[in-house]
Design a protein around this motif. Structure first.
Motif, short mmCIF file in Angstrom:
data_model
loop_
_atom_site.label_atom_id
_atom_site.label_comp_id
_atom_site.label_asym_id
_atom_site.label_seq_id
_atom_site.Cartn_x
_atom_site.Cartn_y
_atom_site.Cartn_z
N LEU A 21 44.33 70.99 -77.24
CA LEU A 21 43.18 71.16 -78.12
C LEU A 21 43.63 71.63 -79.50
O LEU A 21 44.48 72.51 -79.63
CB LEU A 21 42.21 72.19 -77.53
CG LEU A 21 41.66 71.85 -76.14
CD1 LEU A 21 40.77 72.98 -75.64
CD2 LEU A 21 40.89 70.54 -76.16
N VAL A 24 39.10 74.41 -83.83
CA VAL A 24 37.67 74.18 -83.71
C VAL A 24 37.12 73.79 -85.08
O VAL A 24 37.41 74.44 -86.09
CB VAL A 24 36.93 75.43 -83.19
CG1 VAL A 24 35.45 75.15 -83.01
CG2 VAL A 24 37.55 75.91 -81.89
N GLU A 28 31.29 74.62 -85.46
CA GLU A 28 31.27 74.33 -84.03
C GLU A 28 31.79 75.52 -83.23
O GLU A 28 32.30 76.50 -83.79
CB GLU A 28 32.07 73.07 -83.72
CG GLU A 28 31.49 71.83 -84.40
CD GLU A 28 31.79 70.55 -83.66
OE1 GLU A 28 32.65 70.54 -82.75
OE2 GLU A 28 31.12 69.53 -83.96
N VAL A 29 31.65 75.41 -81.93
CA VAL A 29 32.02 76.47 -81.00
C VAL A 29 32.81 75.84 -79.87
O VAL A 29 32.50 74.73 -79.43
CB VAL A 29 30.75 77.16 -80.44
CG1 VAL A 29 31.09 78.03 -79.26
CG2 VAL A 29 30.06 77.97 -81.51
N ARG A 30 33.85 76.54 -79.43
CA ARG A 30 34.58 76.10 -78.22
C ARG A 30 34.13 76.98 -77.07
O ARG A 30 34.18 78.20 -77.14
CB ARG A 30 36.08 76.20 -78.41
CG ARG A 30 36.90 75.79 -77.17
CD ARG A 30 38.34 75.51 -77.52
NE ARG A 30 38.42 74.36 -78.42
CZ ARG A 30 39.44 74.13 -79.26
NH1 ARG A 30 40.45 74.98 -79.31
NH2 ARG A 30 39.42 73.06 -80.03
N GLY A 65 35.55 79.70 -82.48
CA GLY A 65 34.62 79.01 -83.36
C GLY A 65 33.60 79.92 -83.99
O GLY A 65 33.85 81.10 -84.24
N HIS A 113 37.13 72.89 -71.11
CA HIS A 113 36.60 73.37 -72.38
C HIS A 113 35.81 72.25 -73.05
O HIS A 113 36.08 71.06 -72.82
CB HIS A 113 37.73 73.82 -73.32
CG HIS A 113 38.60 74.90 -72.76
ND1 HIS A 113 39.69 74.63 -71.97
CD2 HIS A 113 38.51 76.26 -72.87
CE1 HIS A 113 40.26 75.78 -71.60
NE2 HIS A 113 39.57 76.77 -72.14
N ASP A 115 33.87 71.46 -77.08
CA ASP A 115 33.47 71.87 -78.42
C ASP A 115 32.10 71.28 -78.73
O ASP A 115 31.89 70.07 -78.57
CB ASP A 115 34.47 71.39 -79.46
CG ASP A 115 35.82 72.10 -79.37
OD1 ASP A 115 35.98 72.95 -78.46
OD2 ASP A 115 36.71 71.80 -80.19
#
Length: 332
Positions: A21, A24, A28-30, A65, A113, A115
């Motif tokens: 990964l 981020v 956005e948010v992970r 994130g 995970h 995003d």
């Protein structure tokens, strides 16, 4: 950070890949995916294959994130713009610029995970377990929004009929009972009908006669189920078309139907401004609903989960993280 995710290759084949990964993206948010429930609509992607990671009933914990790490949230699947007149009014399910659904046009939750845009993360109250909160998406959120729309059309509802006791149909039963509405249910699968009964529904009687119900919620999408809904609705009643199908929705060209006042309601998801009311519903009926329908499995067991789901052995399989507390929340 590395992460495992599922890929749907088509014709029922699921493979897994390990990816690295990156950062981020801004805004956005992970999330660490703690729970991702299977949905009947996912069966279409299982058959056709998908260019993105499927899974759209997601609950997780922020690990990076635009939101504080450790925030528990569920993922609102329509990627709404947040600026159009419908979004500004809180009707995010009616966004005028909606082009993506998480798990359909961008990667979803059958992974370790995911995003997502920060605005699509709905923080979960401290008193609601994630294993219950995730039911607030399709199973309860969609059901509650559809019932609220239907109730706007009726002065009173003596009884309503739920046609199809899959996960969403069972959500309709549970929400309707929490709203104090009497419910009949019908489903060809005896186990699912038994679950509907455990949630407070009464098995429907003879549905060959016309004019029986003020509200009928059709949840299967099957032609026979739609025909049943259109037959048993009373004049002035409301047919709620929640079931999804690749077949066109048609109305019967019969004298009786032409001479009937009737509302037909098509509902899509729920707006974020209903979430506070949905949390209250989940506090009342979310735990018992979870304990009746949810079956926890881990990500490597996803092919088995779908096989059992398609066969009708499991009502609502949920993929849960071994690193989260969700497994201990769910009755096996």
């Amino acid at each position: 950070m590395t992460s495992t995710r599922a890929r749907f290759q088509g014709n029922g084949e699921i493979t897994f890949e390990q990816v690295t990964l990156g950062d981020v993206a801004e805004g956005e948010v992970r999330l660490r995916v703690d729970v991702c429930a299977l949905c009947g609509s996912d069966k279409r992607l299982l058959h056709s294959g998908a260019t993105v990671v499927p899974g759209h009933e997601i609950g997780g914990t922020v690990v990076g994130g635009a939101l504080p790490a450790g925030t528990r949230g569920i993922v609102y699947i329509p990627v709404f713009c947040g600026t159009c007149v419908r979004c500004a009014a809180g009707r995010t399910n009616q966004c005028l610029h909606l082009s993506q659904l998480i798990g359909w046009q961008r990667d979803g939750g059958f992974a370790e995970h995911v995003d997502v845009p920060a605005r699509c993360v709905l923080p979960v109250p401290d008193d609601i377990p994630l294993s219950v909160a995730v039911l607030g998406l399709d199973t309860v959120g969609t059901a509650a929004h559809a019932l609220r729309l239907a109730l706007r059309t009726q002065d009173t509802v003596d009884r309503l009929l739920v046609v199809g006791a899959g996960p969403l149909g069972l959500g309709v039963v549970a929400v309707a009972r929490a709203m104090g509405i009497a419910v009949d249910a019908v489903d060809p699968n005896p186990a699912r009908l038994e679950t509907a009964t455990a949630l407070g529904a009464t098995p429907a009687g003879d549905l060959s006669a016309e004019n029986q119900y003020d509200v009928v919620v059709e949840v299967s999408g099957a032609d026979a189920a739609r025909a049943t809904a259109q037959r048993v609705i009373r004049p002035g009643g409301t047919v709620v078309a929640l079931g999804e199908s690749n077949e066109p929705y048609t109305m019967p060209a019969t004298p009786r139907w032409r001479r009937t006042d009737c509302y037909t309601v098509r509902s899509f998801y729920f707006p974020v401004d209903e979430m506070a009311a949905n949390w209250d519903l989940l506090r009342v009926m979310g735990g018992p609903l979870r304990d009746l329908i949810v079956r926890p499995l881990t990500l490597p067991e996803l092919p088995e989960a779908f096989a059992r789901f398609v066969a009708g052995d499991h009502v609502k399989p949920c993929i849960v993280s071994a690193d989260a507390d969700v497994v201990s929340e769910v009755t096996r």
